[in-house]
Design a protein around this motif. Structure first.
Motif, PDB file in Angstrom:
ATOM      1  N   CYS A 177       0.838  -1.211   0.000  1.00 33.15           N
ATOM      2  CA  CYS A 177       0.000   0.000   0.000  1.00 33.15           C
ATOM      3  C   CYS A 177       0.863   1.248   0.000  1.00 33.15           C
ATOM      4  O   CYS A 177       0.442   2.299   0.493  1.00 33.15           O
ATOM      5  CB  CYS A 177      -0.880   0.007   1.242  1.00 33.15           C
ATOM      6  N   ILE A 178       2.062   1.130  -0.528  1.00 37.68           N
ATOM      7  CA  ILE A 178       3.005   2.256  -0.443  1.00 37.68           C
ATOM      8  C   ILE A 178       2.460   3.473  -1.192  1.00 37.68           C
ATOM      9  O   ILE A 178       2.594   4.605  -0.733  1.00 37.68           O
ATOM     10  CB  ILE A 178       4.397   1.825  -0.956  1.00 37.68           C
ATOM     11  N   THR A 198       3.750  -0.032   3.934  1.00 39.55           N
ATOM     12  CA  THR A 198       3.716   1.302   3.339  1.00 39.55           C
ATOM     13  C   THR A 198       4.985   2.062   3.724  1.00 39.55           C
ATOM     14  O   THR A 198       5.835   1.537   4.447  1.00 39.55           O
ATOM     15  CB  THR A 198       2.433   2.069   3.703  1.00 39.55           C
TER      16      THR A 198
END
Ligand code: PLP
Length: 406
Positions: A177-178, A198
């Motif tokens: 989910c970076i 992330t």
């Protein structure tokens, strides 16, 4: 004698998909003398970051902080649950999915790569077939990129969880989910994600250098079954530290923590749901401009289906050499830096110059987006690149309609 004037003096705008714009509040928070790392404010700030981070990730699970960029978080997450020889399934929709898979290969995992190209999402039927064929449940984890920043494809993480459940496959669901956290809706617990990674420099609006791994109970159990985990990447002490230094496996990233704290304050003051809605509306304005420009000439959005587009980054195709020419022009004349096309063509191939990306993640509002789009429109005109008219006007119309609709 005439002299060409350029209009780039003024505040520069880095509109690439990470690092993103750092808010003044974050910069101010970081501008200070080194704090004590053994007692005092820093310890309190660090403790308060954990619940604030978990509220952005939408999880009741645990969070581990790493002094690393996103690649570090990739390796950290894998190191805790994937041992040499373990099988992992990688679903790629762009360069970053492939990169995470390469990281797993480097750790000795047996990587099965399903590559869906650069313009499409996963084909879940194909994934189902592969999972069904794995009767022994040898696949230990599925590596899924929520938003692939190179292609700007946004994938359906909840749909993937539903598929794993329907197939009764116990593989861990790991989500990158970076590019999406703090930009696109992401619900770690509700969507059944076991591990989410992330980094600080995108939606979290803090300079690069911090990354985060969120993990739930299932993931912690998988970690407990590992024969050994590299001491530095081990998330166990970081997620449940007995001593302050264990948060970071050593010296705290002092100034980054002040910055991150200020950034999370901004997110929670606005509200995570509102942050997502803002990104969506600004993305829709950008798409409207791009669609208008694309009515004539070579410019096209990389992802045709709106429902599959990131709200934080937009990848465009414009034909070589227009991509590079446009980026160079807006840098020189507008004070605006756009993103390169990443992984769309090999560097050195003339086709490489036919792509660019707009980053619109984090600390971005309507005037910044309109300024960026105005700069691009000026560049298209100045360079004589054929394009449809009314791009900026179309974006303004979306923004004008935002109040009623939200
Ligand atoms: C930026 C990004 C990465 C890599 O992060 P670095 O900080 O550059 O190592 C990985 N995955 C995605 C989806 C990204 O957007």
């Amino acid at each position: 004698m005439t002299q060409e004037i350029t209009l780039s003096q003024g505040r520069e705008y880095l509109a690439i998909p990470g690092p993103s714009v750092v808010p003044d509040a974050v910069l101010r928070a970081m501008h200070r003398a080194s704090p004590n790392i053994y007692a005092g404010e820093l310890i309190e700030i660090t403790r308060s970051l954990i619940p604030d981070l978990k509220r952005v990730a939408r999880t009741e699970g645990r969070a581990a902080i790493y002094i690393a960029n996103g690649h570090g978080a990739w390796e950290a997450a894998l190191s805790n649950v994937v041992a040499e020889g373990d099988r992992v399934l990688v679903l790629a929709t762009g360069r970053f999915g492939i990169g995470w898979g390469e990281m797993a290969t480097g750790l000795g995992a047996e990587v099965e790569l399903l590559d869906f190209g650069k313009q499409a999402t996963w084909n879940l039927d194909q994934v189902a077939e592969l999972l069904r064929a794995d009767r022994e449940h040898g696949i230990k984890a599925v590596l899924a990129t929520h938003v692939d920043t190179s292609s700007s494809v946004r994938n359906d993480i909840a749909g993937l969880r539903a598929l794993l459940d329907a197939e009764g496959h116990p593989a861990l669901l790991m989500a990158d989910c970076i590019a999406s956290m703090g930009c696109d809706r992401f619900e770690m617990d509700e969507w059944g994600v076991d591990i989410a990674v992330t980094a600080s420099q995108k939606g979290l609006m803090t300079p690069p250098g911090l990354s985060f791994v969120f993990f739930n109970e299932r993931a912690a159990e998988a970690r407990a079954r590992m024969k050994r985990v590299s001491r530095y990447w081990d998330w166990t002490p970081r997620g449940d530290p007995q001593e302050f230094y264990q948060y970071f496996g050593g010296t705290a990233p002092t100034h980054h923590l002040y910055g991150l704290s200020a950034a999370l304050d901004l997110i929670h003051a606005e509200g995570v749901e509102h942050v997502w809605a803002r990104h969506q509306r600004l993305a829709e304005a950008i798409w409207a401009a791009c669609e208008a420009w694309g009515q004539e000439g070579p410019l096209a959005l990389n992802v045709a289906d709106r429902t599959l587009r990131s709200h934080a980054v937009t990848a465009l195709r414009i034909g070589s050499p227009h991509g590079t020419a446009l980026r160079d022009w807006v840098t020189a004349h507008v004070g605006l830096t756009l993103g390169i096309g990443l992984g769309m063509a090999p560097p050195g191939d003339p086709a490489w110059h036919g792509f660019f990306r707009m980053g619109h993640m984090g600390h971005v509002n309507a005037h910044m987006v309109l300024g960026m789009l105005g700069g691009v429109e000026a560049g298209l005109a100045a360079l004589g690149i054929p394009h449809g008219t009314g791009g900026v006007a179309a974006a303004a119309k979306v923004i004008a309609g935002a109040r009623q609709a939200l």
